[in-house]
Design a protein around this motif. Structure first.
Motif, short mmCIF file in Angstrom:
data_model
loop_
_atom_site.label_atom_id
_atom_site.label_comp_id
_atom_site.label_asym_id
_atom_site.label_seq_id
_atom_site.Cartn_x
_atom_site.Cartn_y
_atom_site.Cartn_z
N GLY A 1 18.30 -3.66 -22.14
CA GLY A 1 18.27 -2.22 -22.36
C GLY A 1 16.95 -1.56 -22.00
N GLU A 2 16.35 -2.01 -20.91
CA GLU A 2 15.07 -1.45 -20.49
C GLU A 2 15.19 -0.74 -19.14
OE1 GLU A 2 12.31 -4.69 -22.82
OE2 GLU A 2 11.92 -4.31 -20.71
N ALA A 3 14.19 0.08 -18.84
CA ALA A 3 14.13 0.78 -17.56
C ALA A 3 12.79 0.47 -16.91
CB ALA A 3 14.30 2.28 -17.74
N ARG A 4 12.80 0.37 -15.59
CA ARG A 4 11.59 0.14 -14.79
C ARG A 4 11.57 1.20 -13.68
NH1 ARG A 4 11.38 -3.22 -18.31
NH2 ARG A 4 10.95 -5.44 -18.18
N LYS A 5 10.39 1.43 -13.10
CA LYS A 5 10.30 2.36 -11.99
C LYS A 5 9.37 1.81 -10.93
CE LYS A 5 6.59 5.10 -14.05
NZ LYS A 5 6.17 6.43 -14.48
N ILE A 6 9.63 2.22 -9.69
CA ILE A 6 8.73 1.92 -8.58
C ILE A 6 8.85 3.06 -7.58
CG2 ILE A 6 10.41 0.47 -7.36
CD1 ILE A 6 7.82 -1.25 -6.56
N GLY A 7 7.71 3.55 -7.11
CA GLY A 7 7.70 4.68 -6.19
C GLY A 7 7.39 4.25 -4.77
N LYS B 1 0.81 -1.22 0.00
CA LYS B 1 0.00 0.00 0.00
C LYS B 1 0.85 1.27 0.00
CE LYS B 1 -0.74 0.12 5.01
NZ LYS B 1 -1.71 -0.06 6.08
N PHE B 2 2.16 1.14 0.29
CA PHE B 2 3.06 2.29 0.28
C PHE B 2 3.93 2.35 -0.98
CE2 PHE B 2 2.52 1.46 4.92
CZ PHE B 2 1.75 2.58 5.18
N LEU B 3 3.56 1.55 -1.98
CA LEU B 3 4.31 1.53 -3.24
C LEU B 3 3.45 2.08 -4.38
CD1 LEU B 3 5.98 -1.99 -3.00
CD2 LEU B 3 7.02 0.24 -2.50
N LEU B 4 4.09 2.80 -5.27
CA LEU B 4 3.46 3.23 -6.52
C LEU B 4 3.99 2.30 -7.59
CD1 LEU B 4 3.96 7.06 -6.09
CD2 LEU B 4 1.88 5.75 -5.68
N GLY B 5 3.10 1.57 -8.22
CA GLY B 5 3.51 0.49 -9.11
C GLY B 5 3.70 -0.76 -8.27
N THR B 6 4.17 -1.82 -8.89
CA THR B 6 4.37 -3.07 -8.17
C THR B 6 5.81 -3.52 -8.27
OG1 THR B 6 3.84 -4.48 -10.06
CG2 THR B 6 1.99 -3.80 -8.65
N GLU B 7 6.23 -4.27 -7.28
CA GLU B 7 7.59 -4.81 -7.31
C GLU B 7 7.75 -5.80 -8.46
OE1 GLU B 7 8.94 -4.50 -2.66
OE2 GLU B 7 7.36 -5.95 -3.18
N SER B 8 6.71 -6.55 -8.78
CA SER B 8 6.82 -7.49 -9.90
C SER B 8 7.00 -6.76 -11.23
CB SER B 8 5.62 -8.44 -9.95
OG SER B 8 4.43 -7.73 -10.15
N ALA B 9 6.34 -5.63 -11.40
CA ALA B 9 6.51 -4.85 -12.63
C ALA B 9 7.88 -4.18 -12.70
CB ALA B 9 5.41 -3.80 -12.75
N ALA B 10 8.51 -3.98 -11.55
CA ALA B 10 9.85 -3.37 -11.52
C ALA B 10 10.95 -4.39 -11.76
CB ALA B 10 10.08 -2.66 -10.19
N GLY B 11 10.62 -5.68 -11.64
CA GLY B 11 11.59 -6.75 -11.90
C GLY B 11 11.77 -6.95 -13.39
#
Length: 142
Positions: free
Chosen positions: A94-100, A77-87
């Motif tokens: 050559g890709e970039a991911r983000k998690i807030g 609940k304290f994350l923007l996006g998901t950890e699985s999507a950031a993996g």
């Protein structure tokens, strides 16, 4: 066309300096101190991934001290996006991911775990973008 000022309102901090790994070792970022900022977003970048079946998972951690050992995994609940999507997986060259992070702890960190063992060359890095500064402009150097 870009017409807004992001430059003076973010501060990049190297969480994991560019590194190439070739085994299953988990990597833990340096501790990011959010004092003076109201937001933090981790940006994970990959290079050319040589292994044909490896996958990596991301875990965001936080704590009340700068001691990495005292940090615990952040509730979703304290994350923007998901950890699985950031993996990422072996085909994500050559890709970039983000998690807030929007939790209430002062110190945050990120951990990269090799879920399916990597045996090839895997370059990546992580930058923490601190934003919404209490005082702007932000410093030009980290």
């Amino acid at each position: 066309m870009a017409s807004k000022d992001l430059y003076n309102n973010v501060h990049p901090v190297i969480a994991i300096a560019p590194v190439t790994i070739s085994d299953g070792t988990a990597l833990v970022s340096s501790v990011v101190d959010t004092l003076g900022y109201e937001s933090v977003t981790f940006v994970v970048q990959t290079g050319t991934l040589a292994d044909a079946d490896a996958t990596w998972a991301v875990t965001v951690k936080d704590g009340d001290t700068s001691s990495q050992g005292a940090h615990t995994a952040v509730d979703d609940k304290f994350l923007l996006g998901t950890e699985s999507a950031a993996g990422w997986a072996f085909g994500d060259d050559g890709e970039a991911r983000k998690i807030g992070y929007v939790g209430g702890k002062r110190y945050v960190s990120i951990e990269i775990d090799d879920v399916v063992a990597n045996t090839g060359s895997a370059p990546f890095s992580v930058v923490a973008l601190l934003g919404h500064p209490r005082s702007a402009p932000t410093p030009a150097l980290t």
